[in-house]
Design a protein around this motif. Structure first.
Motif, PDB file in Angstrom:
ATOM      1  N   LEU A 117       1.463  -1.163  -0.079  1.00  9.36           N
ATOM      2  CA  LEU A 117       0.144   0.083  -0.573  1.00  9.36           C
ATOM      3  C   LEU A 117       0.819   1.403   0.272  1.00  9.36           C
ATOM      4  N   SER A 118       0.310   2.605  -0.636  1.00 13.67           N
ATOM      5  CA  SER A 118       1.499   3.404  -0.760  1.00 13.67           C
ATOM      6  C   SER A 118       1.099   3.835   1.368  1.00 13.67           C
ATOM      7  N   GLY A 119       2.453   4.662   1.395  1.00 13.48           N
ATOM      8  CA  GLY A 119       2.876   4.510   2.817  1.00 13.48           C
ATOM      9  C   GLY A 119       2.879   3.644   3.615  1.00 13.48           C
ATOM     10  N   SER A 120       3.178   2.387   2.955  1.00 10.96           N
ATOM     11  CA  SER A 120       3.840   0.950   3.573  1.00 10.96           C
ATOM     12  C   SER A 120       5.718   0.758   4.202  1.00 10.96           C
ATOM     13  N   GLY A 121       5.718   2.094   3.192  1.00 10.51           N
ATOM     14  CA  GLY A 121       7.118   1.993   2.742  1.00 10.51           C
ATOM     15  C   GLY A 121       8.099   1.464   2.444  1.00 10.51           C
ATOM     16  N   LYS A 122       7.213   0.875   0.869  1.00  9.38           N
ATOM     17  CA  LYS A 122       7.741   0.192   0.128  1.00  9.38           C
ATOM     18  C   LYS A 122       9.799   1.384  -0.161  1.00  9.38           C
TER      19      LYS A 122
ATOM     20  N   PRO B 251      -0.704  -2.272   7.387  1.00  8.43           N
ATOM     21  CA  PRO B 251      -2.361  -2.435   7.712  1.00  8.43           C
ATOM     22  C   PRO B 251      -2.450  -0.557   7.161  1.00  8.43           C
ATOM     23  N   LEU B 252      -3.960  -0.860   6.421  1.00 10.35           N
ATOM     24  CA  LEU B 252      -4.132  -0.036   6.579  1.00 10.35           C
ATOM     25  C   LEU B 252      -4.396   1.070   6.886  1.00 10.35           C
ATOM     26  N   HIS B 253      -4.722   1.292   8.235  1.00 12.35           N
ATOM     27  CA  HIS B 253      -4.845   1.960   9.439  1.00 12.35           C
ATOM     28  C   HIS B 253      -3.625   2.934   9.546  1.00 12.35           C
ATOM     29  N   VAL B 254      -2.599   1.724  10.023  1.00 15.76           N
ATOM     30  CA  VAL B 254      -1.518   2.288  10.400  1.00 15.76           C
ATOM     31  C   VAL B 254      -0.553   2.873   9.161  1.00 15.76           C
ATOM     32  N   CYS B 255      -1.332   2.817   7.427  1.00 10.42           N
ATOM     33  CA  CYS B 255      -1.135   3.651   6.331  1.00 10.42           C
ATOM     34  C   CYS B 255      -0.841   4.987   6.309  1.00 10.42           C
ATOM     35  N   GLU B 256      -2.574   4.775   6.962  1.00 11.07           N
ATOM     36  CA  GLU B 256      -3.366   6.343   6.805  1.00 11.07           C
ATOM     37  C   GLU B 256      -2.513   6.760   8.339  1.00 11.07           C
ATOM     38  N   GLN B 257      -2.328   6.239   8.768  1.00 10.70           N
ATOM     39  CA  GLN B 257      -1.673   7.192  10.195  1.00 10.70           C
ATOM     40  C   GLN B 257      -0.378   8.115   9.240  1.00 10.70           C
ATOM     41  N   ARG B 258      -0.018   7.174   8.738  1.00  9.98           N
ATOM     42  CA  ARG B 258       1.244   8.140   8.280  1.00  9.98           C
ATOM     43  C   ARG B 258       1.223   8.785   7.177  1.00  9.98           C
TER      44      ARG B 258
ATOM     45  N   ILE C 155       8.427  -9.121  -2.782  1.00 13.24           N
ATOM     46  CA  ILE C 155       8.610  -8.379  -1.789  1.00 13.24           C
ATOM     47  C   ILE C 155       7.346  -7.563  -1.322  1.00 13.24           C
ATOM     48  N   TYR C 156       6.915  -8.315  -0.841  1.00  8.49           N
ATOM     49  CA  TYR C 156       5.329  -8.608   0.029  1.00  8.49           C
ATOM     50  C   TYR C 156       5.957  -6.636   1.339  1.00  8.49           C
ATOM     51  N   VAL C 157       5.695  -5.345   0.908  1.00  7.59           N
ATOM     52  CA  VAL C 157       5.552  -4.851   2.038  1.00  7.59           C
ATOM     53  C   VAL C 157       4.528  -4.548   3.146  1.00  7.59           C
ATOM     54  N   LYS C 158       4.100  -5.310   3.295  1.00 10.07           N
ATOM     55  CA  LYS C 158       3.293  -5.611   4.554  1.00 10.07           C
ATOM     56  C   LYS C 158       2.884  -4.780   5.766  1.00 10.07           C
TER      57      LYS C 158
ATOM     58  N   PHE D  81       9.287 -13.055  -0.178  1.00 12.40           N
ATOM     59  CA  PHE D  81       9.709 -12.375   1.504  1.00 12.40           C
ATOM     60  C   PHE D  81       8.491 -11.979   1.364  1.00 12.40           C
ATOM     61  N   ILE D  82       8.471 -11.487   3.097  1.00 13.06           N
ATOM     62  CA  ILE D  82       6.955 -10.371   3.754  1.00 13.06           C
ATOM     63  C   ILE D  82       8.053  -9.952   4.000  1.00 13.06           C
ATOM     64  N   ILE D  83       8.522  -8.256   4.805  1.00 13.11           N
ATOM     65  CA  ILE D  83       8.060  -7.477   5.665  1.00 13.11           C
ATOM     66  C   ILE D  83       7.346  -6.990   6.016  1.00 13.11           C
ATOM     67  N   GLU D  84       7.345  -6.958   8.043  1.00  8.33           N
ATOM     68  CA  GLU D  84       5.694  -6.036   7.733  1.00  8.33           C
ATOM     69  C   GLU D  84       6.620  -4.759   8.453  1.00  8.33           C
ATOM     70  N   SER D  85       6.456  -3.815   8.142  1.00  4.27           N
ATOM     71  CA  SER D  85       6.842  -2.927   8.254  1.00  4.27           C
ATOM     72  C   SER D  85       6.295  -1.972   9.549  1.00  4.27           C
ATOM     73  N   ASP D  86       5.140  -2.181  10.096  1.00  5.68           N
ATOM     74  CA  ASP D  86       4.127  -1.987  11.258  1.00  5.68           C
ATOM     75  C   ASP D  86       5.398  -2.511  12.417  1.00  5.68           C
ATOM     76  N   GLN D  87       6.309  -3.677  12.191  1.00  3.50           N
ATOM     77  CA  GLN D  87       6.563  -4.301  13.487  1.00  3.50           C
ATOM     78  C   GLN D  87       8.244  -4.513  12.882  1.00  3.50           C
ATOM     79  N   THR D  88       8.352  -4.099  11.454  1.00  2.00           N
ATOM     80  CA  THR D  88       9.835  -4.346  11.740  1.00  2.00           C
ATOM     81  C   THR D  88      10.690  -2.519  11.319  1.00  2.00           C
ATOM     82  N   SER D  89      11.777  -2.392  12.204  1.00  2.00           N
ATOM     83  CA  SER D  89      12.934  -1.458  11.178  1.00  2.00           C
ATOM     84  C   SER D  89      12.906  -1.515   9.685  1.00  2.00           C
ATOM     85  N   ILE D  90      13.220  -0.335   9.722  1.00  2.00           N
ATOM     86  CA  ILE D  90      13.981  -0.262   7.671  1.00  2.00           C
ATOM     87  C   ILE D  90      15.461  -1.136   7.820  1.00  2.00           C
TER      88      ILE D  90
END
Length: 199
Positions: free
Chosen positions: A35-40, A134-141, A129-132, A173-182
């Motif tokens: 998603l936009s804002g996920s950190g891709k 949640p939508l609400h986190v992307c919206e907050q960012r 690479i899925y930069v996973k 690969f899955i990187i959960e960007s709300d739980q993992t630092s860049i």
């Protein structure tokens, strides 16, 4: 689009394997989707920086940057989104053929389009690479203020709001960007590439 029989592919004098040997590493696509804002883009650039420091020939194709030039004629309706990804897939293929690591950071919301790009490459040259996030986190960012505009009806066909995002079913690969630092996410990708003998 049908193939024109009068246009013939001209073989290169220097092969992909020759260029890989010169560079000292294999070439492939790291296709960042989310998603936009996920950190891709941030993650792709962090990986690119780590590759650069290792002497790896690499380059990032970013969704916004590409729309400033190559794809500036495209909008965000479904047909234009498909063409956007098709063009990027073909550009990525040229980069891989040149012996480089190419990192692409595009929402690329539709599975069929991502599969279309994957089909351009032999096995082991395309990594999704899925930069996973949640939508609400992307919206907050909302680093560009786009979600707010989409919620207000100022932007149409915005992924996650009034246009769907089809999450990968079997990403490499899955990187959960709300739980993992860049930095940690980039390290995970670099380590995986080393373990697979890509770099």
């Amino acid at each position: 689009m049908t193939h024109n029989p009068n246009i013939i592919w001209h073989p290169a004098a220097i092969s992909k394997s020759d260029r890989q040997s010169l560079n000292g590493h294999k070439s492939c696509v790291l296709w960042f989707t989310g998603l936009s804002g996920s950190g891709k883009s941030v993650l792709a650039n962090a990986v690119d920086e780590k590759l650069y420091r290792k002497g790896i020939q690499s380059y990032v194709l970013d969704g916004d940057n590409i729309r400033h030039g190559l794809n500036k004629d495209l909008g965000f309706q479904t047909g234009d989104r498909i063409e956007n990804i098709r063009r990027i897939g073909e550009v990525a293929k040229l980069f891989v053929d040149s012996g480089q690591m190419i990192l692409t950071a595009f929402i690329s919301p539709f599975r069929e389009d991502r599969d279309m790009v994957r089909a351009l490459f032999p096995k082991g040259e395309f990594f999704e690479i899925y930069v996973k996030c949640p939508l609400h986190v992307c919206e907050q960012r909302d680093p560009k203020g786009l979600y707010k505009k989409a919620r207000n009806g100022e932007i149409k066909h915005f992924t996650g709001i009034d246009s769907p995002y089809e999450a990968p079913l079997s990403p490499d690969f899955i990187i959960e960007s709300d739980q993992t630092s860049i930095s940690d996410g980039a390290d995970l990708i670099i380590n995986a590439l080393q373990n697979r003998g890509i770099i």
